[in-house]
Design a protein around this motif. Structure first.
Motif, PDB file in Angstrom:
ATOM      1  N   ALA A  32     -10.033  32.400  15.863  1.00 45.02           N
ATOM      2  CA  ALA A  32     -10.528  33.761  15.621  1.00 45.02           C
ATOM      3  C   ALA A  32      -9.767  34.768  16.478  1.00 45.02           C
ATOM      4  O   ALA A  32      -9.329  35.821  15.982  1.00 45.02           O
ATOM      5  N   GLY A  33      -9.603  34.469  17.756  1.00 39.48           N
ATOM      6  CA  GLY A  33      -8.900  35.370  18.655  1.00 39.48           C
ATOM      7  C   GLY A  33      -7.434  35.525  18.307  1.00 39.48           C
ATOM      8  O   GLY A  33      -6.880  36.635  18.346  1.00 39.48           O
ATOM      9  N   LEU A  34      -6.794  34.425  17.938  1.00 39.81           N
ATOM     10  CA  LEU A  34      -5.371  34.482  17.590  1.00 39.81           C
ATOM     11  C   LEU A  34      -5.167  35.244  16.283  1.00 39.81           C
ATOM     12  O   LEU A  34      -4.207  36.024  16.164  1.00 39.81           O
ATOM     13  N   ALA A  35      -6.045  35.031  15.309  1.00 35.60           N
ATOM     14  CA  ALA A  35      -5.945  35.781  14.051  1.00 35.60           C
ATOM     15  C   ALA A  35      -6.147  37.266  14.301  1.00 35.60           C
ATOM     16  O   ALA A  35      -5.432  38.108  13.752  1.00 35.60           O
ATOM     17  N   ALA A  36      -7.114  37.593  15.156  1.00 35.59           N
ATOM     18  CA  ALA A  36      -7.335  38.996  15.508  1.00 35.59           C
ATOM     19  C   ALA A  36      -6.103  39.571  16.188  1.00 35.59           C
ATOM     20  O   ALA A  36      -5.719  40.727  15.942  1.00 35.59           O
ATOM     21  N   GLY A  37      -5.467  38.778  17.039  1.00 29.25           N
ATOM     22  CA  GLY A  37      -4.253  39.218  17.713  1.00 29.25           C
ATOM     23  C   GLY A  37      -3.126  39.509  16.739  1.00 29.25           C
ATOM     24  O   GLY A  37      -2.407  40.510  16.872  1.00 29.25           O
ATOM     25  N   ILE A  38      -2.975  38.635  15.755  1.00 26.10           N
ATOM     26  CA  ILE A  38      -1.931  38.825  14.742  1.00 26.10           C
ATOM     27  C   ILE A  38      -2.167  40.131  13.976  1.00 26.10           C
ATOM     28  O   ILE A  38      -1.259  40.952  13.808  1.00 26.10           O
ATOM     29  N   ALA A 129     -15.211  34.339  21.887  1.00 27.40           N
ATOM     30  CA  ALA A 129     -15.349  33.356  22.965  1.00 27.40           C
ATOM     31  C   ALA A 129     -15.638  31.948  22.481  1.00 27.40           C
ATOM     32  O   ALA A 129     -15.552  30.988  23.250  1.00 27.40           O
ATOM     33  N   GLY A 130     -16.016  31.802  21.220  1.00 32.33           N
ATOM     34  CA  GLY A 130     -16.200  30.476  20.644  1.00 32.33           C
ATOM     35  C   GLY A 130     -17.510  29.806  21.028  1.00 32.33           C
ATOM     36  O   GLY A 130     -18.404  30.392  21.633  1.00 32.33           O
ATOM     37  N   ALA A 131     -17.604  28.564  20.639  1.00 34.85           N
ATOM     38  CA  ALA A 131     -18.762  27.722  20.958  1.00 34.85           C
ATOM     39  C   ALA A 131     -18.236  26.323  21.181  1.00 34.85           C
ATOM     40  O   ALA A 131     -17.162  25.960  20.692  1.00 34.85           O
ATOM     41  N   SER A 132     -18.971  25.551  21.931  1.00 30.82           N
ATOM     42  CA  SER A 132     -18.522  24.184  22.206  1.00 30.82           C
ATOM     43  C   SER A 132     -19.624  23.195  21.857  1.00 30.82           C
ATOM     44  O   SER A 132     -20.804  23.476  22.085  1.00 30.82           O
ATOM     45  N   ALA A 265     -23.083  28.180  22.275  1.00 30.49           N
ATOM     46  CA  ALA A 265     -22.296  29.405  22.140  1.00 30.49           C
ATOM     47  C   ALA A 265     -21.881  29.896  23.527  1.00 30.49           C
ATOM     48  O   ALA A 265     -22.694  29.922  24.453  1.00 30.49           O
ATOM     49  N   GLN A 266     -20.629  30.282  23.657  1.00 31.49           N
ATOM     50  CA  GLN A 266     -20.116  30.726  24.953  1.00 31.49           C
ATOM     51  C   GLN A 266     -20.363  32.235  25.123  1.00 31.49           C
ATOM     52  O   GLN A 266     -19.431  33.042  25.174  1.00 31.49           O
ATOM     53  N   THR A 267     -21.647  32.570  25.220  1.00 29.66           N
ATOM     54  CA  THR A 267     -22.012  33.989  25.205  1.00 29.66           C
ATOM     55  C   THR A 267     -22.883  34.412  26.396  1.00 29.66           C
ATOM     56  O   THR A 267     -23.452  35.508  26.380  1.00 29.66           O
ATOM     57  N   ASP A 268     -22.994  33.564  27.412  1.00 28.36           N
ATOM     58  CA  ASP A 268     -23.864  33.897  28.557  1.00 28.36           C
ATOM     59  C   ASP A 268     -23.513  35.244  29.179  1.00 28.36           C
ATOM     60  O   ASP A 268     -24.394  35.976  29.639  1.00 28.36           O
ATOM     61  N   LEU A 269     -22.238  35.565  29.196  1.00 30.14           N
ATOM     62  CA  LEU A 269     -21.776  36.804  29.821  1.00 30.14           C
ATOM     63  C   LEU A 269     -22.361  38.045  29.151  1.00 30.14           C
ATOM     64  O   LEU A 269     -22.474  39.102  29.777  1.00 30.14           O
ATOM     65  N   GLY A 299     -15.629  34.561  14.966  1.00 31.94           N
ATOM     66  CA  GLY A 299     -15.523  33.125  15.183  1.00 31.94           C
ATOM     67  C   GLY A 299     -16.842  32.442  15.483  1.00 31.94           C
ATOM     68  O   GLY A 299     -17.919  32.936  15.152  1.00 31.94           O
ATOM     69  N   ASP A 300     -16.739  31.313  16.157  1.00 27.48           N
ATOM     70  CA  ASP A 300     -17.897  30.439  16.357  1.00 27.48           C
ATOM     71  C   ASP A 300     -18.975  31.012  17.267  1.00 27.48           C
ATOM     72  O   ASP A 300     -20.091  30.499  17.290  1.00 27.48           O
TER      73      ASP A 300
END
Length: 333
Positions: A32-38, A129-132, A265-269, A299-300
């Motif tokens: 998701a981040g790389l596609a957004a970067g492109i 930030a994705g999810a794991s 989800a990596q969203t604690d921040l 993204g995730d």
């Protein structure tokens, strides 16, 4: 008073702020981040991608990506990631290794503080930030990830055609993925730590009627073993405490362990800042906009029905194009 020194300090500070002011800052270097970067860089936006570990997110542990439309034969997670990174570079997106530890997202200019101590400023932010997957945490799990241990049936099911597989988990996802795996594996055993399941009764009834599915209840995975590839699993009964080791069929030489015990989800921040659902996935509209103007999610890490590379890249493309429109509307000279 040394006015030259004060002037130099002032303009140096201003230069530093301008250097770290981006049109778009993307948090996360997965698909998701790389596609957004492109898409951001291709639109001539000054674009920065921040990734705290390795680019590619969860797909870097995927041996083969066979279901991404248009991917070349034998494309792997790392090779697909490398091509995305190359495209980012070709279009002029900057990629830095840094984790974000603090955010100030209100206001026209968003401020992000990195683990490195660097302060990044942006007109728009895309959280990717994705999810794991939640891990079992047993010995051998990390060693055999991608070599028999998987967290995605859709990604890896076809590698286990006519093999035996174990599915660890007791929720909707575990039983639904177990039923999906029966299209490929000759036998699927659901391993669950209790007798009762957390899934909907209708899903459990359907799974129990499937002739390819067996159940190993009151059981957890204690250890995963092998020599290069997964060859055996040590199970522990949660009631008796007894353990036993199950070996792959000699003719097969290996088997699969699919883990579906939840995703984090990596969203604690962003708690208390961005709107989330009860599982801490970020809430967006179809334009990937969050509750704060100028902040998007992709993204995730966002609430969605399918978490795959193809949906992540689509999210990233939408988020970047919407961020571009936001910047044009709010920062027009």
């Amino acid at each position: 008073m040394n006015f030259k020194l004060i002037k130099d300090l002032y303009f140096n500070q201003e230069d530093d702020e301008m250097e770290n002011l981006y049109d778009i800052v993307i948090i996360g270097g997965g698909p998701a981040g790389l596609a957004a970067g492109i898409y951001g860089a291709r639109a001539k936006m000054k674009t920065l991608i921040l990734e705290k570990t390795k680019n590619g997110g969860q797909i870097v542990i995927t041996h083969e990506v066979a279901n991404y439309p248009g991917s070349v034969e034998n494309a792997s997670g790392p090779s697909l990631t490398a091509r995305m990174v190359q495209q980012c570079d070709e279009f002029g997106a900057e990629i830095k290794r840094d984790g974000i530890v603090e955010v100030q997202l209100e206001g026209d200019i968003k401020v992000l503080k990195g683990e490195s101590g660097t302060e990044y400023r942006a007109k728009a932010v895309i959280v990717a930030a994705g999810a794991s997957p939640r891990k079992i945490g047993c010995p051998g799990e990390a060693e055999f990830t991608g070599k028999g241990v998987s967290y995605c049936a859709t990604c890896d099911a076809d590698f286990f055609e006519d093999f035996e597989v174990f599915v660890v988990g007791g929720g909707d996802s575990a039983l639904e993925e177990a039923m999906y795996l029966t299209k490929f594996a000759r036998k699927v055993t659901i391993v669950h730590r209790r007798q009762g399941f957390r899934c909907a009764k209708s899903i459990e009834e359907k799974a129990r009627k499937n002739p390819k599915i067996e159940f190993l209840l009151d059981t957890v995975v204690e250890e995963i073993k092998g020599d290069g590839i997964l060859e055996s699993v040590v199970f522990k009964n949660t009631v008796t405490g007894e353990t036993h080791e199950y070996f792959a069929d000699e003719e097969d030489g290996t088997m699969g362990v699919f883990v579906f015990i939840g995703v984090i989800a990596q969203t604690d921040l962003y708690k208390g800042i961005l709107d989330m659902d009860e599982q801490n996935y970020l809430l967006t509209d179809d334009h990937m906009r969050t509750n704060i103007p100028g902040v998007f999610a992709a993204g995730d890490c966002r609430q969605k029905p399918l978490r795959q590379v193809v949906t992540a890249t689509a999210d990233g493309a939408i988020a970047a194009t919407q961020a571009e429109k936001y910047i044009e509307e709010h920062f027009a000279e």
